[in-house]
Design a protein around this motif. Structure first.
Motif, mmCIF file in Angstrom:
data_model
loop_
_atom_site.group_PDB
_atom_site.id
_atom_site.type_symbol
_atom_site.label_atom_id
_atom_site.label_comp_id
_atom_site.label_asym_id
_atom_site.label_seq_id
_atom_site.Cartn_x
_atom_site.Cartn_y
_atom_site.Cartn_z
ATOM 1 N N VAL A 28 84.752 -12.692 -51.681
ATOM 2 C CA VAL A 28 84.975 -13.946 -50.957
ATOM 3 C C VAL A 28 86.467 -14.128 -50.685
ATOM 4 C CG1 VAL A 28 84.829 -16.480 -51.147
ATOM 5 C CG2 VAL A 28 82.983 -15.062 -52.063
ATOM 6 N N LEU A 29 86.795 -14.642 -49.506
ATOM 7 C CA LEU A 29 88.150 -15.114 -49.206
ATOM 8 C C LEU A 29 88.046 -16.584 -48.836
ATOM 9 C CD1 LEU A 29 89.727 -12.366 -46.888
ATOM 10 C CD2 LEU A 29 90.144 -12.733 -49.314
ATOM 11 N N LEU A 30 88.916 -17.399 -49.423
ATOM 12 C CA LEU A 30 89.024 -18.810 -49.046
ATOM 13 C C LEU A 30 90.254 -18.922 -48.158
ATOM 14 C CD1 LEU A 30 88.458 -20.369 -52.569
ATOM 15 C CD2 LEU A 30 86.791 -20.162 -50.747
ATOM 16 N N VAL A 31 90.064 -19.347 -46.933
ATOM 17 C CA VAL A 31 91.154 -19.412 -45.957
ATOM 18 C C VAL A 31 91.617 -20.858 -45.821
ATOM 19 C CG1 VAL A 31 91.851 -18.900 -43.584
ATOM 20 C CG2 VAL A 31 90.149 -17.441 -44.728
ATOM 21 N N GLY A 32 92.875 -21.110 -46.209
ATOM 22 C CA GLY A 32 93.444 -22.451 -46.102
ATOM 23 C C GLY A 32 93.666 -22.851 -44.659
ATOM 24 N N LYS A 33 93.713 -24.150 -44.416
ATOM 25 C CA LYS A 33 93.862 -24.671 -43.053
ATOM 26 C C LYS A 33 95.169 -24.255 -42.394
ATOM 27 C CE LYS A 33 90.734 -28.543 -43.481
ATOM 28 N NZ LYS A 33 90.519 -29.973 -43.335
ATOM 29 N N LYS A 34 96.216 -24.002 -43.179
ATOM 30 C CA LYS A 34 97.514 -23.581 -42.631
ATOM 31 C C LYS A 34 97.905 -22.201 -43.154
ATOM 32 C CE LYS A 34 99.135 -28.313 -42.094
ATOM 33 N NZ LYS A 34 100.111 -29.320 -42.520
ATOM 34 N N ALA A 35 96.914 -21.381 -43.466
ATOM 35 C CA ALA A 35 97.156 -20.032 -43.999
ATOM 36 C C ALA A 35 97.765 -19.140 -42.923
ATOM 37 C CB ALA A 35 95.848 -19.430 -44.493
ATOM 38 N N PRO A 36 98.478 -18.079 -43.335
ATOM 39 C CA PRO A 36 99.092 -17.164 -42.365
ATOM 40 C C PRO A 36 98.094 -16.544 -41.389
ATOM 41 C CG PRO A 36 99.873 -16.685 -44.585
ATOM 42 C CD PRO A 36 98.793 -17.712 -44.709
ATOM 43 N N ILE A 37 96.854 -16.341 -41.835
ATOM 44 C CA ILE A 37 95.816 -15.904 -40.905
ATOM 45 C C ILE A 37 94.700 -16.933 -40.928
ATOM 46 C CG2 ILE A 37 96.343 -13.446 -41.200
ATOM 47 C CD1 ILE A 37 93.711 -13.239 -42.834
ATOM 48 N N ILE A 99 95.573 -18.134 -49.027
ATOM 49 C CA ILE A 99 94.347 -17.365 -48.861
ATOM 50 C C ILE A 99 94.003 -16.891 -50.269
ATOM 51 C CG2 ILE A 99 93.244 -15.346 -47.851
ATOM 52 C CD1 ILE A 99 95.354 -15.499 -45.623
ATOM 53 N N ILE A 100 92.869 -17.313 -50.753
ATOM 54 C CA ILE A 100 92.449 -16.974 -52.115
ATOM 55 C C ILE A 100 91.316 -15.964 -52.029
ATOM 56 C CG2 ILE A 100 91.413 -17.873 -54.248
ATOM 57 C CD1 ILE A 100 94.137 -19.042 -53.823
ATOM 58 N N LYS A 101 91.411 -14.900 -52.822
ATOM 59 C CA LYS A 101 90.293 -13.968 -52.904
ATOM 60 C C LYS A 101 89.520 -14.285 -54.176
ATOM 61 C CE LYS A 101 92.573 -10.175 -55.308
ATOM 62 N NZ LYS A 101 92.896 -8.764 -55.316
ATOM 63 N N ALA A 102 88.239 -14.096 -54.117
ATOM 64 C CA ALA A 102 87.390 -14.374 -55.275
ATOM 65 C C ALA A 102 86.403 -13.236 -55.465
ATOM 66 C CB ALA A 102 86.642 -15.690 -55.086
ATOM 67 N N GLN A 103 86.267 -12.835 -56.704
ATOM 68 C CA GLN A 103 85.232 -11.879 -57.064
ATOM 69 C C GLN A 103 84.072 -12.700 -57.601
ATOM 70 O OE1 GLN A 103 86.449 -8.912 -59.882
ATOM 71 N NE2 GLN A 103 84.373 -8.220 -60.240
ATOM 72 N N VAL A 104 82.900 -12.496 -57.056
ATOM 73 C CA VAL A 104 81.725 -13.260 -57.461
ATOM 74 C C VAL A 104 80.661 -12.285 -57.944
ATOM 75 C CG1 VAL A 104 79.941 -14.876 -56.725
ATOM 76 C CG2 VAL A 104 82.245 -15.046 -55.753
ATOM 77 N N ASN A 105 80.283 -12.420 -59.192
ATOM 78 C CA ASN A 105 79.208 -11.603 -59.762
ATOM 79 C C ASN A 105 77.998 -12.495 -59.973
ATOM 80 O OD1 ASN A 105 80.867 -9.277 -60.046
ATOM 81 N ND2 ASN A 105 81.753 -10.177 -61.877
ATOM 82 N N ILE A 106 76.881 -12.093 -59.420
ATOM 83 C CA ILE A 106 75.647 -12.863 -59.577
ATOM 84 C C ILE A 106 74.661 -12.014 -60.359
ATOM 85 C CG2 ILE A 106 73.713 -13.963 -58.396
ATOM 86 C CD1 ILE A 106 75.614 -14.383 -55.999
ATOM 87 N N ILE A 107 74.161 -12.568 -61.438
ATOM 88 C CA ILE A 107 73.134 -11.905 -62.239
ATOM 89 C C ILE A 107 71.914 -12.811 -62.219
ATOM 90 C CG2 ILE A 107 72.496 -11.073 -64.529
ATOM 91 C CD1 ILE A 107 75.582 -10.806 -65.044
ATOM 92 N N LEU A 108 70.857 -12.357 -61.608
ATOM 93 C CA LEU A 108 69.633 -13.141 -61.552
ATOM 94 C C LEU A 108 68.771 -12.815 -62.762
ATOM 95 C CD1 LEU A 108 68.703 -12.776 -57.787
ATOM 96 C CD2 LEU A 108 69.743 -14.734 -58.905
#
Length: 116
Positions: A28-37, A99-108
């Motif tokens: 996941v990437l969280l893109v801020g409203k005023k981020a460089p991209i 811009i924040i990157k997130a590692q998301v692990n889902i275990i069902l």
């Protein structure tokens, strides 16, 4: 013989959040409203690096404009629940220029019991 099946389903979710760096892709990437991209530049970037693997989701948040998320995660959990969780946790550290990157692990976890 009368059989009754009882089913429960649980999801355990772990997230790791850190500042965006190269190589850029995580779950996941969280893109801020005023981020460089912005979201469109992020879309072009992910399409070059991993065609058809990510989805861009515009969000209504004070600091975050969009979420870039791996499509496989959206196959595991409903989009609404996953986006809400990501915004809840990521929104605590994000600001408009990040811009924040997130590692998301889902275990069902699925457990069922039946009458014998």
């Amino acid at each position: 013989m009368d059989t009754c099946i009882e089913s429960t389903k649980k999801a355990e979710i772990t997230m790791r959040l850190s500042e965006f760096e190269m190589p850029p892709m995580q779950d996941v990437l969280l893109v801020g409203k005023k981020a460089p991209i912005g979201p469109e530049a992020a879309r072009r970037m992910v399409d070059i690096l991993s065609p058809e693997q990510y989805e861009i989701i515009g969000v209504d948040h004070a600091a975050i404009e969009a979420i870039v998320i791996r499509k496989v995660l959206l196959n595991m959990l409903p989009q609404e629940k996953l986006v809400t969780l990501i915004l809840e946790e990521g929104g605590k550290i994000a600001n408009e220029s990040m811009i924040i990157k997130a590692q998301v692990n889902i275990i069902l976890q699925v457990s069922k019991s039946i009458d014998l």
